[in-house]
Design a protein around this motif. Structure first.
Motif, PDB file in Angstrom:
ATOM      1  N   MET A 186       0.586  -1.133  -0.332  1.00 41.27           N
ATOM      2  CA  MET A 186      -0.182  -0.325   0.250  1.00 41.27           C
ATOM      3  C   MET A 186       0.883   1.068   0.139  1.00 41.27           C
ATOM      4  SD  MET A 186      -3.116  -0.489   2.102  1.00 41.27           S
ATOM      5  CE  MET A 186      -3.182   0.743   2.384  1.00 41.27           C
ATOM      6  N   ALA A 187       1.954   1.487   0.290  1.00 41.06           N
ATOM      7  CA  ALA A 187       3.052   2.485   0.497  1.00 41.06           C
ATOM      8  C   ALA A 187       2.890   3.214  -0.830  1.00 41.06           C
ATOM      9  CB  ALA A 187       4.326   2.167   0.610  1.00 41.06           C
ATOM     10  N   GLY A 188       1.507   5.030  -0.599  1.00 45.46           N
ATOM     11  CA  GLY A 188       2.024   5.460  -1.595  1.00 45.46           C
ATOM     12  C   GLY A 188       0.623   5.319  -2.496  1.00 45.46           C
ATOM     13  N   SER A 189      -0.073   4.286  -2.156  1.00 46.57           N
ATOM     14  CA  SER A 189      -1.337   3.482  -2.915  1.00 46.57           C
ATOM     15  C   SER A 189      -2.368   4.886  -2.714  1.00 46.57           C
ATOM     16  CB  SER A 189      -1.348   2.738  -3.313  1.00 46.57           C
ATOM     17  OG  SER A 189      -2.253   1.768  -1.794  1.00 46.57           O
ATOM     18  N   ILE A 190      -2.107   5.860  -1.823  1.00 46.64           N
ATOM     19  CA  ILE A 190      -3.379   6.025  -1.570  1.00 46.64           C
ATOM     20  C   ILE A 190      -3.306   7.402  -1.598  1.00 46.64           C
ATOM     21  CG2 ILE A 190      -4.954   6.348   1.047  1.00 46.64           C
ATOM     22  CD1 ILE A 190      -5.995   3.756   0.057  1.00 46.64           C
ATOM     23  N   PRO A 191      -3.457   8.497  -1.680  1.00 49.69           N
ATOM     24  CA  PRO A 191      -2.895  10.023  -2.349  1.00 49.69           C
ATOM     25  C   PRO A 191      -3.912  10.366  -1.298  1.00 49.69           C
ATOM     26  CG  PRO A 191      -3.413   9.400  -4.251  1.00 49.69           C
ATOM     27  CD  PRO A 191      -3.514   8.097  -3.419  1.00 49.69           C
ATOM     28  N   PRO A 192      -3.367  11.563  -0.900  1.00 49.32           N
ATOM     29  CA  PRO A 192      -4.169  12.470   0.201  1.00 49.32           C
ATOM     30  C   PRO A 192      -5.657  12.790  -0.719  1.00 49.32           C
ATOM     31  CG  PRO A 192      -2.060  13.438   0.163  1.00 49.32           C
ATOM     32  CD  PRO A 192      -2.265  12.373  -0.676  1.00 49.32           C
ATOM     33  N   ALA A 193      -6.037  12.805  -1.609  1.00 52.27           N
ATOM     34  CA  ALA A 193      -7.589  13.419  -1.395  1.00 52.27           C
ATOM     35  C   ALA A 193      -8.023  11.653  -1.782  1.00 52.27           C
ATOM     36  CB  ALA A 193      -7.804  13.551  -3.048  1.00 52.27           C
ATOM     37  N   TYR A 194      -7.867  10.552  -0.972  1.00 53.60           N
ATOM     38  CA  TYR A 194      -8.703   9.212  -1.401  1.00 53.60           C
ATOM     39  C   TYR A 194      -7.819   8.757   0.147  1.00 53.60           C
ATOM     40  CZ  TYR A 194      -8.670   9.157  -5.800  1.00 53.60           C
ATOM     41  OH  TYR A 194      -8.899   9.244  -7.511  1.00 53.60           O
ATOM     42  N   ALA A 195      -7.974   9.825   1.340  1.00 57.97           N
ATOM     43  CA  ALA A 195      -7.624   9.576   2.607  1.00 57.97           C
ATOM     44  C   ALA A 195      -8.878   9.334   3.118  1.00 57.97           C
ATOM     45  CB  ALA A 195      -7.150  10.221   3.570  1.00 57.97           C
ATOM     46  N   GLU A 196      -9.583  10.362   3.123  1.00 58.21           N
ATOM     47  CA  GLU A 196     -11.021   9.946   4.232  1.00 58.21           C
ATOM     48  C   GLU A 196     -11.514   8.482   3.332  1.00 58.21           C
ATOM     49  OE1 GLU A 196     -15.573  12.630   4.878  1.00 58.21           O
ATOM     50  OE2 GLU A 196     -13.821  13.136   3.192  1.00 58.21           O
ATOM     51  N   LEU A 197     -11.825   8.802   2.370  1.00 53.35           N
ATOM     52  CA  LEU A 197     -12.778   7.310   2.074  1.00 53.35           C
ATOM     53  C   LEU A 197     -12.143   6.628   2.476  1.00 53.35           C
ATOM     54  CD1 LEU A 197     -14.801   5.779  -0.438  1.00 53.35           C
ATOM     55  CD2 LEU A 197     -12.465   5.851  -1.794  1.00 53.35           C
ATOM     56  N   ALA A 198     -10.590   6.253   1.612  1.00 47.67           N
ATOM     57  CA  ALA A 198      -9.948   5.202   2.902  1.00 47.67           C
ATOM     58  C   ALA A 198      -9.824   4.581   4.063  1.00 47.67           C
ATOM     59  CB  ALA A 198      -8.560   5.402   2.573  1.00 47.67           C
ATOM     60  N   GLY A 199      -9.951   5.807   4.782  1.00 49.92           N
ATOM     61  CA  GLY A 199      -9.807   5.926   6.318  1.00 49.92           C
ATOM     62  C   GLY A 199     -11.950   5.177   6.629  1.00 49.92           C
ATOM     63  N   ALA A 200     -12.387   5.633   6.067  1.00 52.01           N
ATOM     64  CA  ALA A 200     -14.111   5.108   5.965  1.00 52.01           C
ATOM     65  C   ALA A 200     -14.409   3.563   5.524  1.00 52.01           C
ATOM     66  CB  ALA A 200     -14.688   5.845   5.230  1.00 52.01           C
ATOM     67  N   VAL A 201     -13.387   3.283   4.669  1.00 53.44           N
ATOM     68  CA  VAL A 201     -13.520   1.651   4.356  1.00 53.44           C
ATOM     69  C   VAL A 201     -12.485   0.954   4.764  1.00 53.44           C
ATOM     70  CG1 VAL A 201     -12.258   0.010   2.654  1.00 53.44           C
ATOM     71  CG2 VAL A 201     -13.629   1.846   1.666  1.00 53.44           C
ATOM     72  N   PHE A 202     -11.678   1.050   5.889  1.00 54.25           N
ATOM     73  CA  PHE A 202     -11.082   0.146   6.872  1.00 54.25           C
ATOM     74  C   PHE A 202     -11.746   0.468   7.908  1.00 54.25           C
ATOM     75  CE2 PHE A 202      -6.961   1.663   5.245  1.00 54.25           C
ATOM     76  CZ  PHE A 202      -6.797   1.134   3.177  1.00 54.25           C
ATOM     77  N   ALA A 203     -12.784   0.767   8.515  1.00 50.98           N
ATOM     78  CA  ALA A 203     -13.166   0.964   9.363  1.00 50.98           C
ATOM     79  C   ALA A 203     -14.397   0.323   9.751  1.00 50.98           C
ATOM     80  CB  ALA A 203     -13.267   2.671  10.339  1.00 50.98           C
ATOM     81  N   ASP A 204     -14.599   0.037   8.599  1.00 49.98           N
ATOM     82  CA  ASP A 204     -16.335  -0.594   8.172  1.00 49.98           C
ATOM     83  C   ASP A 204     -15.772  -2.165   8.024  1.00 49.98           C
ATOM     84  OD1 ASP A 204     -19.002  -1.481   7.618  1.00 49.98           O
ATOM     85  OD2 ASP A 204     -17.362  -1.807   5.112  1.00 49.98           O
ATOM     86  N   TRP A 205     -14.010  -2.690   7.077  1.00 47.43           N
ATOM     87  CA  TRP A 205     -13.947  -3.922   6.993  1.00 47.43           C
ATOM     88  C   TRP A 205     -13.959  -4.717   9.115  1.00 47.43           C
ATOM     89  CZ3 TRP A 205      -9.805  -3.234   2.787  1.00 47.43           C
ATOM     90  CH2 TRP A 205     -10.161  -3.378   1.414  1.00 47.43           C
ATOM     91  N   ALA A 206     -13.084  -3.128   9.631  1.00 47.26           N
ATOM     92  CA  ALA A 206     -12.479  -3.800  11.470  1.00 47.26           C
ATOM     93  C   ALA A 206     -13.377  -3.916  12.111  1.00 47.26           C
ATOM     94  CB  ALA A 206     -11.542  -2.560  11.519  1.00 47.26           C
ATOM     95  N   GLN A 207     -14.932  -3.455  11.780  1.00 48.06           N
ATOM     96  CA  GLN A 207     -15.848  -3.236  12.384  1.00 48.06           C
ATOM     97  C   GLN A 207     -16.851  -4.949  11.831  1.00 48.06           C
ATOM     98  OE1 GLN A 207     -18.655  -0.353  11.831  1.00 48.06           O
ATOM     99  NE2 GLN A 207     -16.850   0.939  12.470  1.00 48.06           N
ATOM    100  N   GLN A 208     -16.330  -6.173  11.317  1.00 49.45           N
ATOM    101  CA  GLN A 208     -16.758  -6.991  10.383  1.00 49.45           C
ATOM    102  C   GLN A 208     -16.677  -7.852  11.869  1.00 49.45           C
ATOM    103  OE1 GLN A 208     -15.473  -7.500   6.742  1.00 49.45           O
ATOM    104  NE2 GLN A 208     -17.971  -7.053   5.636  1.00 49.45           N
ATOM    105  N   PRO A 209     -17.885  -8.880  12.462  1.00 50.27           N
ATOM    106  CA  PRO A 209     -16.986  -9.123  13.133  1.00 50.27           C
ATOM    107  C   PRO A 209     -16.532 -10.772  12.530  1.00 50.27           C
ATOM    108  CG  PRO A 209     -19.786  -9.591  12.548  1.00 50.27           C
ATOM    109  CD  PRO A 209     -19.246  -8.708  12.057  1.00 50.27           C
ATOM    110  N   ALA A 210     -15.860 -11.873  12.982  1.00 46.31           N
ATOM    111  CA  ALA A 210     -15.057 -12.806  13.199  1.00 46.31           C
ATOM    112  C   ALA A 210     -16.005 -14.239  12.062  1.00 46.31           C
ATOM    113  CB  ALA A 210     -14.621 -13.454  13.992  1.00 46.31           C
ATOM    114  N   ASP A 211     -17.088 -13.204  12.505  1.00 46.86           N
ATOM    115  CA  ASP A 211     -18.350 -14.900  12.006  1.00 46.86           C
ATOM    116  C   ASP A 211     -19.137 -14.440  10.620  1.00 46.86           C
ATOM    117  OD1 ASP A 211     -19.638 -13.701  12.924  1.00 46.86           O
ATOM    118  OD2 ASP A 211     -21.154 -14.947  14.264  1.00 46.86           O
ATOM    119  N   ALA A 212     -18.938 -13.046  10.665  1.00 42.87           N
ATOM    120  CA  ALA A 212     -19.361 -12.490   8.702  1.00 42.87           C
ATOM    121  C   ALA A 212     -18.285 -13.310   7.581  1.00 42.87           C
ATOM    122  CB  ALA A 212     -20.015 -11.727   8.953  1.00 42.87           C
ATOM    123  N   VAL A 213     -17.002 -13.455   8.059  1.00 42.55           N
ATOM    124  CA  VAL A 213     -16.463 -13.412   7.051  1.00 42.55           C
ATOM    125  C   VAL A 213     -15.346 -14.432   6.571  1.00 42.55           C
ATOM    126  CG1 VAL A 213     -15.050 -11.095   8.131  1.00 42.55           C
ATOM    127  CG2 VAL A 213     -13.561 -12.449   8.801  1.00 42.55           C
TER     128      VAL A 213
END
Length: 248
Positions: A186-213
């Motif tokens: 991922m190094a350098g693959s999230i330009p600043p303009a996409y930082a907010e979107l990336a933060g929301a995506v990663f937060a959503d993934w982190a909230q998925q329960p273990a039995d749902a993946v």
């Protein structure tokens, strides 16, 4: 006794699939870029061979050592997370060389023996991201969607020879090394303009329960079915999240 050749067996789905086929009495050719003696339990029915799916000479050498195989499982793959703007095209090509062209190359090399015997099965492991589009995965999704289309067309070519081609589509598996490797690119693959979107995506993934993946045994069982059940669907989801995305 039948033989299966599985690519990408050093960890995750490939390793679990090799274990399952060994447990169920098959001869297993487990391949990986750098073979590890401790990756799988010792067995007279197991051979661990080096294979780089992006290298034609490596493919030839591996198949010569493996001998006849009844089933090919194309599992080797690499992940990539990032916005398209931030991913160098050299990295895009690297991804396609492994995920797409590597799958095609190994399949092409194995097919003559299956066609001549008029028997065999090719199972290509892709991803449920081809069923539901997600941000930051455009390049990865494209590499796997290409394999889906390749497999479904290939199945029509092979049917007259008694050879099957099928797909296994795993869901997200955060506990495998695959995800770790994707993040390492991922190094350098999230330009600043996409930082907010990336933060929301990663937060959503982190909230998925273990039995749902997806767990590695889910994928191994799906591959087993794809290999051993001629009546299974051309596309087979693996994992609760992947199953939920499959069209009825």
């Amino acid at each position: 006794m039948k033989t299966v050749l599985i690519t990408g067996c050093s960890s995750g789905f490939g390793l679990e699939t090799a274990r399952l086929f060994l447990d169920r009495g098959w001869q297993v050719v487990a391949t990986m870029r750098t073979p590890r003696d401790d990756a799988l339990p010792r067995s007279e029915r197991l051979r661990v061979l080096p294979l780089d799916v992006t290298d034609a000479a490596s493919i030839r050498s591996c198949l010569a050592a493996a001998g006849p195989v009844d089933a090919l499982v194309n599992n080797a793959g690499i992940g990539l997370l990032g916005a398209l703007e931030g991913i160098p095209m050299a990295q895009v090509r690297e991804l396609f060389e492994t995920n797409t062209f590597g799958t095609m190359a190994v399949t092409q090399a194995v097919l003559p023996q299956m066609r001549e015997r008029r028997a065999g099965v090719v199972v290509n492991v892709t991803s449920s991201v081809t069923l539901k589009s997600l941000p930051l995965l455009a390049v990865y999704t494209a590499s796997k969607a290409a394999v889906n289309a390749f497999t479904e067309s290939l199945a029509l070519e092979l049917a007259p020879f008694g050879v099957r081609a099928t797909l296994v589509l795993p869901g997200r598996a955060p506990t495998t090394r695959f995800g770790e490797n994707a993040r390492s690119r991922m190094a350098g693959s999230i330009p600043p303009a996409y930082a907010e979107l990336a933060g929301a995506v990663f937060a959503d993934w982190a909230q998925q329960p273990a039995d749902a993946v997806t767990q590695a045994p889910d994928v191994a069982e799906a591959v087993w079915r794809a290999v051993t059940d001629p009546a299974c669907p051309r596309r087979l989801a693996a994992g609760v999240d992947a199953v939920a995305l499959m069209p009825a």
